[in-house]
Design a protein around this motif. Structure first.
Motif, PDB file in Angstrom:
ATOM      1  N   GLU A 278     100.127  63.849 119.253  1.00  0.00           N
ATOM      2  CA  GLU A 278     100.789  65.062 119.855  1.00  0.00           C
ATOM      3  C   GLU A 278      99.587  65.663 120.547  1.00  0.00           C
ATOM      4  OE1 GLU A 278     102.191  67.743 116.758  1.00  0.00           O
ATOM      5  OE2 GLU A 278     103.650  66.325 116.252  1.00  0.00           O
ATOM      6  N   ASN A 279      99.945  66.550 121.857  1.00  0.00           N
ATOM      7  CA  ASN A 279      98.767  67.003 122.419  1.00  0.00           C
ATOM      8  C   ASN A 279      99.184  68.620 122.929  1.00  0.00           C
ATOM      9  OD1 ASN A 279      96.331  67.229 123.834  1.00  0.00           O
ATOM     10  ND2 ASN A 279      97.378  66.584 125.892  1.00  0.00           N
ATOM     11  N   ARG A 280     100.025  69.112 121.911  1.00  0.00           N
ATOM     12  CA  ARG A 280     100.572  70.529 122.389  1.00  0.00           C
ATOM     13  C   ARG A 280      99.682  71.617 122.496  1.00  0.00           C
ATOM     14  NH1 ARG A 280     105.986  70.547 120.353  1.00  0.00           N
ATOM     15  NH2 ARG A 280     106.458  68.768 118.801  1.00  0.00           N
ATOM     16  N   ASP A 281      98.529  71.394 122.034  1.00  0.00           N
ATOM     17  CA  ASP A 281      97.344  72.494 122.184  1.00  0.00           C
ATOM     18  C   ASP A 281      96.412  72.125 123.201  1.00  0.00           C
ATOM     19  OD1 ASP A 281      96.037  70.519 120.881  1.00  0.00           O
ATOM     20  OD2 ASP A 281      95.440  71.727 119.429  1.00  0.00           O
ATOM     21  N   GLY A 282      96.657  70.766 123.858  1.00  0.00           N
ATOM     22  CA  GLY A 282      95.763  70.372 125.036  1.00  0.00           C
ATOM     23  C   GLY A 282      94.402  69.862 124.793  1.00  0.00           C
ATOM     24  N   ARG A 283      94.198  69.571 123.450  1.00  0.00           N
ATOM     25  CA  ARG A 283      92.830  69.201 122.847  1.00  0.00           C
ATOM     26  C   ARG A 283      92.256  67.951 123.647  1.00  0.00           C
ATOM     27  NH1 ARG A 283      93.610  68.482 116.716  1.00  0.00           N
ATOM     28  NH2 ARG A 283      95.002  70.527 116.914  1.00  0.00           N
ATOM     29  N   TRP A 284      93.498  67.157 123.762  1.00  0.00           N
ATOM     30  CA  TRP A 284      93.105  65.865 124.403  1.00  0.00           C
ATOM     31  C   TRP A 284      92.673  65.875 125.891  1.00  0.00           C
ATOM     32  CZ3 TRP A 284      91.769  62.217 121.051  1.00  0.00           C
ATOM     33  CH2 TRP A 284      92.558  62.103 119.900  1.00  0.00           C
ATOM     34  N   PHE A 285      92.854  66.918 126.615  1.00  0.00           N
ATOM     35  CA  PHE A 285      92.709  67.489 127.909  1.00  0.00           C
ATOM     36  C   PHE A 285      91.154  67.827 127.986  1.00  0.00           C
ATOM     37  CE2 PHE A 285      97.309  67.914 129.135  1.00  0.00           C
ATOM     38  CZ  PHE A 285      97.385  66.525 129.698  1.00  0.00           C
ATOM     39  N   LYS A 286      90.709  68.307 126.772  1.00  0.00           N
ATOM     40  CA  LYS A 286      89.454  69.035 126.734  1.00  0.00           C
ATOM     41  C   LYS A 286      88.226  68.331 125.975  1.00  0.00           C
ATOM     42  CE  LYS A 286      92.279  73.228 127.156  1.00  0.00           C
ATOM     43  NZ  LYS A 286      92.811  74.510 126.703  1.00  0.00           N
ATOM     44  N   SER A 287      87.910  69.020 124.928  1.00  0.00           N
ATOM     45  CA  SER A 287      86.859  68.564 124.023  1.00  0.00           C
ATOM     46  C   SER A 287      86.993  67.150 123.426  1.00  0.00           C
ATOM     47  CB  SER A 287      86.391  69.501 123.225  1.00  0.00           C
ATOM     48  OG  SER A 287      87.472  69.744 122.189  1.00  0.00           O
ATOM     49  N   TRP A 288      88.465  66.835 123.123  1.00  0.00           N
ATOM     50  CA  TRP A 288      88.639  65.651 122.559  1.00  0.00           C
ATOM     51  C   TRP A 288      89.270  64.572 123.548  1.00  0.00           C
ATOM     52  CZ3 TRP A 288      91.829  65.784 117.288  1.00  0.00           C
ATOM     53  CH2 TRP A 288      91.072  66.809 116.363  1.00  0.00           C
ATOM     54  N   MET A 289      88.854  64.701 124.762  1.00  0.00           N
ATOM     55  CA  MET A 289      89.347  63.772 125.698  1.00  0.00           C
ATOM     56  C   MET A 289      88.679  62.377 125.586  1.00  0.00           C
ATOM     57  SD  MET A 289      88.866  63.958 129.941  1.00  0.00           S
ATOM     58  CE  MET A 289      90.451  64.801 130.231  1.00  0.00           C
ATOM     59  N   PRO A 290      89.287  61.578 125.500  1.00  0.00           N
ATOM     60  CA  PRO A 290      88.833  60.037 125.027  1.00  0.00           C
ATOM     61  C   PRO A 290      88.437  59.345 126.380  1.00  0.00           C
ATOM     62  CG  PRO A 290      91.257  59.944 125.106  1.00  0.00           C
ATOM     63  CD  PRO A 290      90.845  61.286 125.120  1.00  0.00           C
ATOM     64  N   GLN A 291      87.566  58.418 126.037  1.00  0.00           N
ATOM     65  CA  GLN A 291      86.764  57.759 127.399  1.00  0.00           C
ATOM     66  C   GLN A 291      87.221  56.257 127.399  1.00  0.00           C
ATOM     67  OE1 GLN A 291      85.123  59.267 129.867  1.00  0.00           O
ATOM     68  NE2 GLN A 291      85.553  61.130 128.593  1.00  0.00           N
ATOM     69  N   LYS A 292      87.510  55.594 128.351  1.00  0.00           N
ATOM     70  CA  LYS A 292      87.790  54.162 128.349  1.00  0.00           C
ATOM     71  C   LYS A 292      86.503  53.387 128.014  1.00  0.00           C
ATOM     72  CE  LYS A 292      89.530  54.315 132.667  1.00  0.00           C
ATOM     73  NZ  LYS A 292      90.239  53.877 133.983  1.00  0.00           N
ATOM     74  N   ALA A 293      87.117  52.290 127.295  1.00  0.00           N
ATOM     75  CA  ALA A 293      85.580  51.411 126.457  1.00  0.00           C
ATOM     76  C   ALA A 293      85.391  52.091 125.342  1.00  0.00           C
ATOM     77  CB  ALA A 293      84.640  51.109 127.646  1.00  0.00           C
ATOM     78  N   ASP A 294      85.687  53.351 124.985  1.00  0.00           N
ATOM     79  CA  ASP A 294      85.431  53.584 123.565  1.00  0.00           C
ATOM     80  C   ASP A 294      85.846  52.656 122.448  1.00  0.00           C
ATOM     81  OD1 ASP A 294      84.065  56.033 124.542  1.00  0.00           O
ATOM     82  OD2 ASP A 294      85.602  57.418 123.849  1.00  0.00           O
ATOM     83  N   ARG A 295      85.097  52.773 121.292  1.00  0.00           N
ATOM     84  CA  ARG A 295      85.440  51.700 120.234  1.00  0.00           C
ATOM     85  C   ARG A 295      86.364  52.404 119.234  1.00  0.00           C
ATOM     86  NH1 ARG A 295      82.348  46.980 119.718  1.00  0.00           N
ATOM     87  NH2 ARG A 295      81.262  46.524 121.591  1.00  0.00           N
ATOM     88  N   LEU A 296      87.418  51.710 118.943  1.00  0.00           N
ATOM     89  CA  LEU A 296      88.292  52.169 117.701  1.00  0.00           C
ATOM     90  C   LEU A 296      88.081  50.848 116.653  1.00  0.00           C
ATOM     91  CD1 LEU A 296      91.210  53.175 119.695  1.00  0.00           C
ATOM     92  CD2 LEU A 296      89.769  54.735 118.658  1.00  0.00           C
ATOM     93  N   LYS A 297      88.118  51.152 115.410  1.00  0.00           N
ATOM     94  CA  LYS A 297      88.150  50.442 114.225  1.00  0.00           C
ATOM     95  C   LYS A 297      89.617  50.592 113.426  1.00  0.00           C
ATOM     96  CE  LYS A 297      85.867  47.420 110.999  1.00  0.00           C
ATOM     97  NZ  LYS A 297      84.617  47.000 110.701  1.00  0.00           N
TER      98      LYS A 297
END
Length: 331
Positions: free
Chosen positions: A47-66
């Protein structure tokens, strides 16, 4: 009364455990494990109801996930390390979807740079191991028997495309993951004893596709006999097929071993597709690509199969595993 198991996942983002941070905004997470030719994938919807993924939580391509997933109080399935390669936003309601691949992006030449070169007077093992080392990948290569190759061209292909092509030509599976290159015969996996039996009354849904018209009883290929200095024909018969078409391989090969390996590989590739089974079950971390299982309750389709891909999905409705199976062959 049997205790209901609680499904869960653990997600590590750039070395930090963010599982608790996203637990309240989590919609779904999916992991697909492929046996050969494709990189493993994950897809995460939040969910992105509060827009956090547009701001401080914005991910970057090539970031790593496990990712780890499974059930509470049980050993979790280690899905591996993934590189974010696609980020998409949508609404309404507002959400973000992250997709990642296990492909070794730290070896960019492997999948981006097209090459034109010739390999001469070498072996299959030398080609595969050499390209792995060129791309800083640890080779896990098991080639039996090794094949002498007089000449083979890599013609405007990336190393990944070229290796996948020769794997298919000789009956091998190939996988790129976590800075490793795995190259081995399908038959090595299929010869393993079935890990367990899946019964029809244990599954959620199923589909069986049978394309009997594509069955081949034999494969024919020409090769050059250097001792006698003439072309000869090699024919490989599928011991399980009493009738069917003849598969003609329209290329001349260098020697008898090449002819034997290519004929078997071509026949396997066609006849493995004759019966494809897809099963959907309650989430099961044991079901991974490359595992052999028996299926029961499907009449003439009962028997031993290999998992060619598995998808594990967690969402609000629970944990489901979907597997695609291909019949194990005797050659």
């Amino acid at each position: 009364m049997e205790k209901v198991r609680k499904p869960l996942f653990v997600l590590i983002y750039e070395g930090k455990d963010i599982t608790k941070d996203i637990s309240e905004i989590f919609d779904s997470i999916s992991y697909t494990d492929y046996l050969s030719g494709m990189s493993d994938e994950i897809s995460i919807s939040l969910e992105n109801r509060d827009g956090r993924w547009f701001k401080s939580w914005m991910p970057q391509k090539a970031d790593r996930l496990k990712l780890y997933l499974g059930y509470e109080s049980s050993k979790l399935l280690n899905c591996g390390i993934f590189i974010i390669d696609e980020i998409s936003y949508g609404g309404f309601p507002d959400k973000i979807d992250l997709k990642g691949s296990s492909f070794p992006y730290e070896s960019p030449n492997l999948h981006k740079t097209k090459k034109r070169r010739t390999f001469e007077n070498t072996t299959l093992n030398s080609i595969v191991s050499g390209i792995a080392k060129e791309n800083s990948l640890q080779p896990f290569v098991k080639i039996e028997p090794d094949v002498d190759i007089k000449r083979i061209d890599q013609f405007d292909e990336t190393d990944a495309t070229f290796l996948t092509r020769i794997a298919e030509d000789y009956g091998y599976f190939i996988k790129f993951a976590e800075e490793k290159l795995i190259f081995s015969k399908f038959k090595n996996l299929e010869d393993e004893p079935a890990s367990f039996t899946i019964k029809k009354d244990e599954i959620v849904s199923y589909m069986v596709k049978d394309t009997i018209h594509t069955l081949y009883k034999e494969a024919i290929v020409e090769y050059f006999d250097h001792k006698e200095q003439k072309l000869k024909t090699y024919t490989f018969h599928d011991p399980n097929i009493k009738w069917g078409e003849t598969l003609k391989i329209n290329e001349s090969v260098d020697n008898l071993v090449q002819a034997q390996e290519k004929a078997k590989a071509a026949l396997r590739a066609r006849n493995m597709l004759s019966a494809k089974v897809t099963l959907e079950l309650m989430g099961d971390t044991r079901l991974v690509a490359g595992l052999t299982v028996n299926i029961e309750g499907f009449g003439n389709y009962d028997g031993k199969y290999i998992i060619s891909s598995s998808t594990h999905t967690l969402d609000s409705s629970g944990y489901i595993t979907s597997v695609e199976l291909k019949k194990c062959l005797s050659y």
